[in-house]
Design an enzyme around this catalytic site. Structure first.
Site, PDB file in Angstrom:
ATOM      1  CB  SER A 149      -0.845  -0.083   1.256  1.00 18.54           C
ATOM      2  OG  SER A 149      -1.532   1.233   1.346  1.00 18.54           O
ATOM      3  CE1 TYR A 161      -3.909  -1.929   5.546  1.00 16.73           C
ATOM      4  CE2 TYR A 161      -3.106   0.012   4.745  1.00 16.73           C
ATOM      5  CZ  TYR A 161      -3.827  -1.243   4.315  1.00 16.73           C
ATOM      6  OH  TYR A 161      -4.222  -1.448   3.073  1.00 16.73           O
ATOM      7  CE  LYS A 165      -1.599  -3.731   3.124  1.00 22.95           C
ATOM      8  NZ  LYS A 165      -1.959  -4.895   2.379  1.00 22.95           N
TER       9      LYS A 165
END
Length: 260
Positions: A149, A161, A165
């Site tokens: 991402s 997150y 990622k």
């Protein structure tokens, strides 16, 4: 679990397993790979939703089976790979797409929220890849695509997150180094703002209108629009093709413009 198949295609080029493919980006990739001629194992925690995606692929003339599995669970990961291999053939394409968000600022984030995101994204990619790579190395051909991402570059409220990622990018590059001699490539796709149920849920959490949020976001995107799951599926399709045999260890940002 019951196999779901169509006799429309007697042969397939390869067998793909796509995690988190009940909806959104994963479902779009599963559909695209099926149109490319692959048989597809649709794997998701939600078995019923997986079945809807698999049935839709079958209705389009493809071959697919639906499997319910927790990708962060080692036994579930092995079972999913084994079932796809038994019902469709050896897994030579793996898309590690399964993911969750547990957004919060650092001082508000719980250890459980950190662990949950790490387990699905990183542990899940690890155990799924470890289980599938044996089929690829034996076949001397394989494609692994990990969904990263733009948040890997840092994003406020997503320390878990973003770290996960970013970790997938290092994971991808190491896979490329270890598996290249077996004819297996590994690449990562890093989406920007993509219109999915996950981004809609984020808008709801922030208390903003989703359509207004998309319009505002598109002003900062050079191509002037937000992305769709099909945009990501198109890149994954190329990376899984024979033509991409000299592309490995790369992180491709699919974000409508450059990311620094």
């Amino acid at each position: 679990m019951t196999s779901q198949r169509s006799g429309a295609r007697a042969e397939v080029d390869h067998v793909a397993l796509v995690t988190g493919s009940a909806r959104g980006i994963g479902a779009a990739i599963a559909h695209r790979l099926a149109r490319d001629g692959m048989a597809v194992g649709v794997v998701d925690l939600d078995r019923e939703a997986s079945a809807r995606t698999a049935n839709a692929i079958i209705e389009e003339g493809g071959r697919a089976i639906a499997i319910g599995a927790d990708v962060s669970d080692e036994a579930d990961a092995t079972r999913a790979v084994d079932q796809v291999a038994a019902e469709l053939g050896p897994v030579t394409v793996l898309i590690n797409n399964a993911g969750i968000i547990r957004d919060n600022l650092l001082f508000k984030m719980s250890v459980d929220d950190w662990d949950a995101v790490m387990n699905v994204h990183l542990r899940g990619a690890f155990v799924m890849t470890r289980a599938a790579q044996a089929h690829m190395t034996q076949a001397k051909w394989g494609r692994i695509v990990n969904l990263s991402s733009t948040s890997a570059l840092g994003n406020r409220g997503q320390v878990n997150y973003s770290a996960a990622k970013a970790g997938l990018q290092g994971f991808t590059k190491t896979l490329a180094l270890e598996l290249g001699k077996f004819g297996v490539t590994a690449n990562a796709v890093a989406p920007g703002f993509i219109e999915t149920e996950m981004t809609r849920a984020t808008a709801d959490r922030l208390g903003v209108d989703f359509d207004d949020w998309k319009v505002a976001a598109s002003r900062d995107i050079p191509v002037g629009r937000v992305g769709t799951p099909e945009d990501i599926a198109a890149v994954a399709s190329f990376l899984c093709s024979d033509e991409a045999s000299y592309v490995s260890g790369q992180v491709i940002y699919v974000a409508g413009g450059p990311k620094n």
